[in-house]
Write a protein that holds these residues in place. Structure first.
Motif, PDB file in Angstrom:
ATOM      1  N   LEU A   1     -34.667 -40.257  14.551  1.00  0.00           N
ATOM      2  CA  LEU A   1     -34.370 -41.364  15.455  1.00  0.00           C
ATOM      3  C   LEU A   1     -33.188 -42.161  14.906  1.00  0.00           C
ATOM      4  N   PRO A   2     -32.280 -42.596  15.765  1.00  0.00           N
ATOM      5  CA  PRO A   2     -31.148 -43.401  15.292  1.00  0.00           C
ATOM      6  C   PRO A   2     -31.610 -44.807  14.888  1.00  0.00           C
ATOM      7  N   ASP A   3     -30.767 -45.483  14.119  1.00  0.00           N
ATOM      8  CA  ASP A   3     -31.101 -46.825  13.621  1.00  0.00           C
ATOM      9  C   ASP A   3     -31.461 -47.795  14.732  1.00  0.00           C
ATOM     10  N   TYR A   4     -30.679 -47.795  15.839  1.00  0.00           N
ATOM     11  CA  TYR A   4     -30.953 -48.760  16.902  1.00  0.00           C
ATOM     12  C   TYR A   4     -32.364 -48.575  17.462  1.00  0.00           C
ATOM     13  N   PHE A   5     -32.820 -47.347  17.556  1.00  0.00           N
ATOM     14  CA  PHE A   5     -34.151 -47.054  18.097  1.00  0.00           C
ATOM     15  C   PHE A   5     -35.221 -47.567  17.127  1.00  0.00           C
ATOM     16  N   ASN A   6     -35.045 -47.301  15.849  1.00  0.00           N
ATOM     17  CA  ASN A   6     -35.987 -47.801  14.842  1.00  0.00           C
ATOM     18  C   ASN A   6     -36.011 -49.326  14.810  1.00  0.00           C
ATOM     19  N   GLN A   7     -34.851 -49.959  15.016  1.00  0.00           N
ATOM     20  CA  GLN A   7     -34.792 -51.421  15.047  1.00  0.00           C
ATOM     21  C   GLN A   7     -35.604 -51.975  16.216  1.00  0.00           C
ATOM     22  N   VAL A   8     -35.511 -51.321  17.373  1.00  0.00           N
ATOM     23  CA  VAL A   8     -36.297 -51.754  18.534  1.00  0.00           C
ATOM     24  C   VAL A   8     -37.781 -51.635  18.222  1.00  0.00           C
ATOM     25  N   LEU A   9     -38.199 -50.532  17.621  1.00  0.00           N
ATOM     26  CA  LEU A   9     -39.610 -50.350  17.278  1.00  0.00           C
ATOM     27  C   LEU A   9     -40.084 -51.429  16.298  1.00  0.00           C
ATOM     28  N   ARG A  10     -39.251 -51.762  15.317  1.00  0.00           N
ATOM     29  CA  ARG A  10     -39.621 -52.815  14.357  1.00  0.00           C
ATOM     30  C   ARG A  10     -39.747 -54.170  15.046  1.00  0.00           C
ATOM     31  N   LYS A  11     -38.835 -54.475  15.976  1.00  0.00           N
ATOM     32  CA  LYS A  11     -38.876 -55.755  16.693  1.00  0.00           C
ATOM     33  C   LYS A  11     -40.141 -55.891  17.536  1.00  0.00           C
TER      34      LYS A  11
END
Length: 141
Positions: free
Chosen positions: A95-105
């Motif tokens: 998964l790209p960083d932006y996708f992981n960031q959304v999941l963390r948020k």
């Protein structure tokens, strides 16, 4: 661009299998597996059943999501038969960083659910989806 739609007449078969990986308050993180490879297939099927892809301004919410520059739709794996050799080809991608960031948020998931479904053309619901998809099929003739 032509916007695709699920219709009963003048359409070709399209099959998307999907499974809920995690549920959040207003979102579901799902995995899709395609049997067919139609244009915008995942986006069209998920929007049709009331679960548009987060960030999809064509088939989902018309306003962009602040801080998101695209859709939360990512192919984590592709499998197909090579058109010349017939060999099975497998490609995987994290998964790209932006996708992981959304999941963390989104914070911790409400529950982990093993719900699996096959999406043809019918259904109604009302959650936005983040998709981690696995595509398989055949390219070429």
């Amino acid at each position: 661009r032509q916007r695709m739609a699920v219709t009963e007449k003048s359409s070709r078969p399209a099959v998307t299998h999907w499974e809920v990986l995690e549920r959040y308050e207003r979102y579901s993180y799902i995995r899709c597996r395609l049997e067919t490879g139609r244009t915008h297939q995942i986006r069209v099927h998920m929007a049709h059943i009331g679960h548009p892809i987060l960030g999809d301004t064509v088939y989902g919410a018309k306003k962009p999501v602040p801080g998101l520059t695209g859709q939360c739709l990512h192919a984590v794996g592709l499998r197909f038969r090579h058109p010349r050799t017939g060999e099975r080809v497998t490609v995987e991608c994290e998964l790209p960083d932006y996708f992981n960031q959304v999941l963390r948020k989104l914070g911790p998931p409400l529950e982990c659910v093993g719900l699996s479904m096959m999406c043809y053309t019918f259904g109604k619901a009302n959650k936005t989806c983040l998709v981690d998809c696995q595509l398989s099929g055949r390219i070429g003739n």
